[in-house]
Write a protein that holds these residues in place. Structure first.
Motif, PDB file in Angstrom:
ATOM      1  N   GLY A  73      -7.007  46.834 -15.709  1.00 28.60           N
ATOM      2  CA  GLY A  73      -5.975  47.925 -16.714  1.00 28.60           C
ATOM      3  C   GLY A  73      -4.906  47.622 -16.246  1.00 28.60           C
ATOM      4  N   SER A  74      -3.651  47.608 -17.927  1.00 32.03           N
ATOM      5  CA  SER A  74      -2.479  47.342 -17.221  1.00 32.03           C
ATOM      6  C   SER A  74      -2.080  46.972 -16.142  1.00 32.03           C
ATOM      7  N   CYS A  75      -2.688  46.206 -15.589  1.00 32.60           N
ATOM      8  CA  CYS A  75      -1.837  45.292 -14.422  1.00 32.60           C
ATOM      9  C   CYS A  75      -1.900  44.042 -14.648  1.00 32.60           C
ATOM     10  N   ALA A 134      10.689  45.141 -10.013  1.00 32.33           N
ATOM     11  CA  ALA A 134      10.134  45.583 -10.716  1.00 32.33           C
ATOM     12  C   ALA A 134       9.416  46.109 -11.694  1.00 32.33           C
ATOM     13  N   GLY A 135       8.866  46.526 -12.281  1.00 31.07           N
ATOM     14  CA  GLY A 135       8.533  47.420 -12.945  1.00 31.07           C
ATOM     15  C   GLY A 135       9.843  48.258 -13.453  1.00 31.07           C
ATOM     16  N   ALA A 136       8.755  49.216 -12.297  1.00 34.40           N
ATOM     17  CA  ALA A 136       9.068  51.191 -12.288  1.00 34.40           C
ATOM     18  C   ALA A 136      10.577  50.946 -11.872  1.00 34.40           C
ATOM     19  N   HIS A 137      10.831  49.886 -11.295  1.00 36.35           N
ATOM     20  CA  HIS A 137      12.562  49.253 -10.959  1.00 36.35           C
ATOM     21  C   HIS A 137      13.353  49.364 -12.136  1.00 36.35           C
ATOM     22  N   GLY A 240      12.071  50.180 -24.186  1.00 39.39           N
ATOM     23  CA  GLY A 240      10.569  49.341 -23.818  1.00 39.39           C
ATOM     24  C   GLY A 240      10.221  48.948 -22.211  1.00 39.39           C
ATOM     25  N   ASP A 241       8.616  50.145 -22.210  1.00 45.72           N
ATOM     26  CA  ASP A 241       8.132  49.396 -21.332  1.00 45.72           C
ATOM     27  C   ASP A 241       7.414  48.927 -21.347  1.00 45.72           C
ATOM     28  N   GLY A 242       8.206  47.160 -20.991  1.00 50.83           N
ATOM     29  CA  GLY A 242       7.795  45.847 -21.434  1.00 50.83           C
ATOM     30  C   GLY A 242       6.293  45.854 -20.151  1.00 50.83           C
ATOM     31  N   PHE A 264      10.767  43.389 -18.363  1.00 46.79           N
ATOM     32  CA  PHE A 264       9.540  42.574 -18.582  1.00 46.79           C
ATOM     33  C   PHE A 264       9.146  42.046 -16.546  1.00 46.79           C
ATOM     34  N   ASN A 265       7.482  43.137 -16.460  1.00 47.10           N
ATOM     35  CA  ASN A 265       7.412  42.683 -15.585  1.00 47.10           C
ATOM     36  C   ASN A 265       6.590  40.686 -15.269  1.00 47.10           C
ATOM     37  N   LEU A 266       7.337  40.513 -14.344  1.00 48.87           N
ATOM     38  CA  LEU A 266       7.059  38.790 -14.452  1.00 48.87           C
ATOM     39  C   LEU A 266       6.333  39.202 -13.567  1.00 48.87           C
ATOM     40  N   HIS A 267       5.228  40.153 -12.887  1.00 49.81           N
ATOM     41  CA  HIS A 267       4.098  39.528 -12.351  1.00 49.81           C
ATOM     42  C   HIS A 267       2.657  40.257 -12.920  1.00 49.81           C
ATOM     43  N   LYS A 268       3.543  40.352 -13.783  1.00 52.04           N
ATOM     44  CA  LYS A 268       2.450  40.468 -14.848  1.00 52.04           C
ATOM     45  C   LYS A 268       1.540  39.793 -15.689  1.00 52.04           C
ATOM     46  N   THR A 269       2.826  39.670 -17.014  1.00 51.13           N
ATOM     47  CA  THR A 269       3.123  38.603 -18.612  1.00 51.13           C
ATOM     48  C   THR A 269       3.504  37.061 -17.980  1.00 51.13           C
TER      49      THR A 269
ATOM     50  N   ALA B 210      -1.506  55.360  -7.764  1.00 51.12           N
ATOM     51  CA  ALA B 210      -1.499  53.578  -7.507  1.00 51.12           C
ATOM     52  C   ALA B 210      -2.369  53.258  -8.905  1.00 51.12           C
ATOM     53  N   LYS B 211      -2.666  52.134  -9.332  1.00 52.29           N
ATOM     54  CA  LYS B 211      -3.925  51.881  -9.784  1.00 52.29           C
ATOM     55  C   LYS B 211      -4.726  52.365  -9.595  1.00 52.29           C
ATOM     56  N   ALA B 212      -5.128  51.922  -8.451  1.00 53.60           N
ATOM     57  CA  ALA B 212      -7.081  52.609  -8.399  1.00 53.60           C
ATOM     58  C   ALA B 212      -6.947  53.791  -7.829  1.00 53.60           C
TER      59      ALA B 212
END
Ligand SMILES: Cc1ncc(COP(=O)(O)O)c(C=O)c1O
Lengths: 487, 378
Positions: A73-75, A134-137, A240-242, A264-269, B210-212
């Motif tokens: 989830g969330s990843c 990254a998203g956090a960045h 917005g945390d995208g 945007f998290n390109l590595h997700k969406t 971290a995630k998990a």
């Protein structure tokens, strides 16, 4: 289970075995300088076949989206289309040097420019910077922009950032790093941000709010309009945390909802690979009033008497660079390829299928596991992994899933649901996979009631059993010998 | 092999059922009003739950129990099916608080790793008074009042905490032992008092790394983070009077300032130096006369969320009014807040209470540069 344990190369070593036979020298021999010689190297001695088999066996212990279902989830562990990889390997993309003159990389700049335009269109923003890695960045970047915006207006007393208690841990972390104080807002009984709390919190010390929508419970914020209005009315900005854009892309645009800045998290969406610390990419979109503060360089397009060209440029009041060169360019290429393949209609369908799959799993699993916020969810949902009276917890369920060949869901996040299991199937999984996962989860719930020790002792089929994950993260010992040499 | 001292206060909880708001000193009256003993049933529920968890566990620890006779422990342990039970204290049928103390003394002499008890705040106080602040203590809730930090939410929850503690999954944290003055409470006056601190197995605060992957931060480290924030705030406001309230969370601020903060009292600090300790109302009012800028630092006491109650006499309505409600700084660890979903006020001054309630939420400092809005009970 020791039966599955793979020996180390040292354990496989046989004295005097070697991988290559060198031909007899046909030049005069000379002694190696002694100061370079060491007797204590203790290198393993193996044949080529030993080495190949050993590393192939190790590689087969990897678990990835390519090998199985990964509902973390969330990843957003969706399939990363292979054509993205082929495109990213085209020499013009893969071999370009970041210090090349603009005229020699017009195609690459065009790709970046178009990606900026597309992300702006998808998110409803006036401008986009592709810099953050990254998203956090991206969060950190957005908060620096927020600060720059207030300071540029001479407003220096805004020190607080509001963050719902369901937010990802990176939100408060980015906030503190950017020099603000994070103020957590409680959630209401339906899993929304408590509107009353927003009302109480809003004053002239609020620099902004960070909102994840859908939130990390996978729920659409039902009062999103009211929250945005309250914060804007007190002079705050809306971040917005995208990370969860994969539920909205092609359907709704955060910019239209009044968001000022979002990553945007390109590595997700947008399906670029992630995990294992690989490069991420977290472009940031900004509204008209924040656009000038975007980090640079961004790509600009001009057409004049000399013709058309793309150039790198710094926005007027830019907060500066947040990454070297142009961010993680290889990821930009993959995201570009993904958006191109799917188009407007495809992106929308992907979001719809992600939501459909997650709702299907919630409904199928809500009898075996408690779903604390049991309402229509978006792309993911959260259930409790604790099975009453058995002592079985979320962690145990997760470990047992490994025996069934599935990657576990996200554990213990969001923190507002005790024993949380956060399940995100993504749109790339077909119904038979979802059904197999449901069957495994139901079987585990049954095992927990009938034979809890089986679940509490899991996993049984993996080369190693339960690792001390916290210790592993804190004391990163990666070699067998380091272990034996440790004090 | 873990050794656990186990003690039941057999009359705990009896007063509550018959409207006596506690059983301290009125057990006979409770019986006359028809109260049934319930502590043994609650204890048995916890012990059975614990036994089931042991039986389900892949490698259960063998536990040696030390206990008191009959309904003070032995009977329940046997009913739950535990074998290794040694009776170290034999009490008469009509047991008293003296028996609680005697049993705990024998546990200490014989050597135990933890004391598990069943009762309420009064029992917790009696036990901790003898066991001290270094012996882990865990409570099965069975009293009328259970505001101290040593109790599980339910008997089953206590069983779960004990199991996880013995399995090494959770560690210890310092919590507060509080009790109401029952005589006053029966006269409808709220007088909750902090008596001491105790160590108890504590469910950790999960931090996402971290995630998990999760890790837990220990409770004392979080208190130190909060205290560091306060240390900075105090340094940033020279000349401001900081009144530091009771409890272990505020005590940590003393650690950060390298001063010796009293656990139970109200101490005063200005310019990072102590200017008064364990102050009474009059002394506080005098300080307030001298310092126009002032802040009051408080942490909710126990699980019930009371920030200002009549038990805290030096913080009288006059003192609070003088300080101003806007100048109250509230501190709490996230774990304590998880047990304290609402903040409460009972200052003895209705207008002041109403002012606090009308705020609906108060910011609580929960970490370094981290705050949380917490609901105020209506
Ligand atoms: C809701 C949410 N916000 C932010 C992040 C941070 O993104 P990243 O991992 O790209 O830094 C994540 C990451 O998984 C997330 O799930």
């Amino acid at each position: 289970m020791t039966g599955n344990k793979i020996p180390t190369v040292y354990e496989l070593s046989v004295p005097d075995r070697h991988g290559v036979d060198l031909p007899a020298p046909d030049v005069p021999q000379t002694a190696l300088p002694t100061e370079g010689l060491r007797a204590d190297c203790d290198l393993p001695e193996l044949s080529q076949l030993d080495v190949v088999r050993h590393y192939l066996a190790l590689s087969q212990l990897n678990f990835g989206v390519d090998s199985g279902f990964y509902p973390l989830g969330s990843c957003t562990m969706k399939f990363n289309p292979k054509v993205n990889e082929q495109i990213a390997r085209l020499p013009g993309f893969a071999e370009a040097h970041p210090l090349q003159e603009s005229e020699t990389v017009q195609g690459n700049l065009a790709l970046m420019f178009e990606l900026q335009q597309w992300l702006a269109e998808i998110g409803g923003f006036a401008g986009v910077s592709l810099q953050p890695a990254a998203g956090a960045h991206g969060e950190f970047t957005g908060l620096l922009m927020t600060r720059a915006y207030h300071h540029a207006r001479g407003d220096l007393k805004r020190t607080r950032i509001l963050i719902p208690d369901s937010a990802h841990g990176t939100n408060p972390a980015s906030t503190t790093m950017a020099g603000f104080t994070a103020v957590e807002l409680p959630s209401d009984a339906r899993g929304n941000i408590d509107l009353e709390a927003v009302r109480v919190a809003c004053d002239d010390t609020v620099a902004g709010i960070m909102i994840t929508n859908p939130n990390t419970l996978g729920l659409f914020e039902e009062h999103i309009d009211a929250v945005v209005q309250l914060v804007r009315a007190c002079g705050g900005l809306v971040y917005g945390d995208g990370a969860n854009m994969n539920a909205l892309a092609g359907i709704a645009r955060p910019g239209d909802l009044g968001f000022d800045v979002m990553h945007f998290n390109l590595h997700k969406t947008f399906s670029t690979p992630h995990g294992g610390g690989g490069p991420g990419s977290g472009p940031v979109g900004a509204s008209a009033r924040l656009k000038e503060f975007l980090p640079g360089p961004v790509v600009e397009f001009t057409r004049d008497a000399q013709g058309a060209r793309y150039d790198l440029a710094m926005p007027d009041k830019s907060i500066g660079r947040v990454a070297t060169f142009s961010g993680n360019f290889g990821m930009l290429v993959r995201a570009y390829a993904y958006i191109r393949q799917h188009g407007t209609k495809g992106l929308r369908e992907n979001s719809e299928h992600a939501v459909l799959n997650a709702n299907y799993l919630r409904v199928k699993l809500r009898d075996a596991f408690t779903v604390p916020f049991d309402r229509i969810n978006m792309h993911e949902f959260v259930c409790s992994g604790a099975i009453d009276g058995t002592g079985v917890r979320a962690l145990d369920v997760s470990k047992r899933l490994l025996d069934y060949g599935f990657h576990p869901p996200t554990n213990y996040f969001p923190l507002i649901v005790p024993e949380a299991l956060m399940i995100e199937p993504t749109e790339t999984e077909a119904k038979p996979t979802l059904d197999a996962f449901v069957a495994a989860m139901q079987a585990i719930a049954k095992e927990a009631r009938e034979n809890p020790a089986l679940v509490k002792e899991a996993p049984h089929q993996t080369p190693v059993r339960r690792l001390d994950e916290v210790k592993a993260a804190r004391e990163l010992v990666l070699t067998d010998r380091a272990k034996s040499e440790a004090p | 092999m873990p050794r656990i001292g186990f003690f039941i206060n057999p009359i705990a909880g009896m007063g509550g059922r018959v409207g006596l708001k506690g059983t301290d000193g009125v057990a006979a009256e409770a019986v006359r009003r028809g109260a049934e003993p319930m502590a043994n049933a609650r204890a048995l529920e916890a012990l059975r739950g614990f036994k089931r968890l042991l039986d389900n566990s892949p490698n259960p620890p063998a536990i040696e129990w030390l206990t008191a006779s009959g309904t003070m422990g032995r009977k329940a342990l046997q009913a739950a099916g535990f074998a290794l039970v040694e009776t170290v204290h034999t009490a008469p049928a009509e047991s008293t608080a003296q028996d609680t103390k005697a049993a705990v003394e024998k546990f200490l002499t014989a050597g135990v790793d933890l004391i598990l008890f069943c009762g309420g705040d009064g029992t917790a106080r009696d036990i901790c008074a003898i066991a001290g602040e270094a012996m882990p203590v865990l409570g099965i809730p069975a009293g009328v009042k259970m505001y101290s930090g040593v109790f599980g939410v339910t008997p089953a929850h206590t069983a779960d905490i004990l199991m996880r503690y013995l399995a090494g999954e959770i560690g210890l944290a310092r919590v507060e032992i509080v009790d109401l003055d029952e005589d006053k409470y029966r006269g409808d006056e709220w007088a909750v008092r902090l008596y001491m601190s105790a160590l108890t197995p504590f469910e950790p605060t999960y931090l996402q790394s971290a995630k998990a992957l999760i890790s837990s931060a220990d409770e004392e480290a979080i208190k130190d983070d909060i205290a560091e924030q306060l240390r900075e705030d105090i340094a940033a406001e020279p000349g401001t009077l900081f009144l530091l309230g009771p409890g272990s969370t505020v005590q940590a601020v003393g650690r950060a300032l390298a001063i010796d903060k009293t656990l139970l009292g109200i101490d005063a600090v200005a310019d990072s130096k102590v200017i008064g300790k364990d102050l009474a109302e009059q002394q506080i009012l005098e300080l307030l006369d001298r310092y126009p800028e002032r802040k009051l630092v408080l942490s909710p006491i126990g699980a019930q969320g009371f920030l200002l109650g009549r038990g805290n006499q030096p913080l009288s309505p006059a003192v609070i009014r003088c300080i101003g409600a806007d100048n109250i700084i509230v501190l709490s660890t996230p774990a304590k807040l998880a047990r304290t979903p609402l903040l409460r006020f009972d200052t003895g001054d209705a207008a002041l209470d109403a002012d606090m309630i009308s705020r609906k939420f108060l910011p609580v400092i929960v970490g370094y540069h981290r705050a949380r809005l917490v609901k105020v009970a209506a």
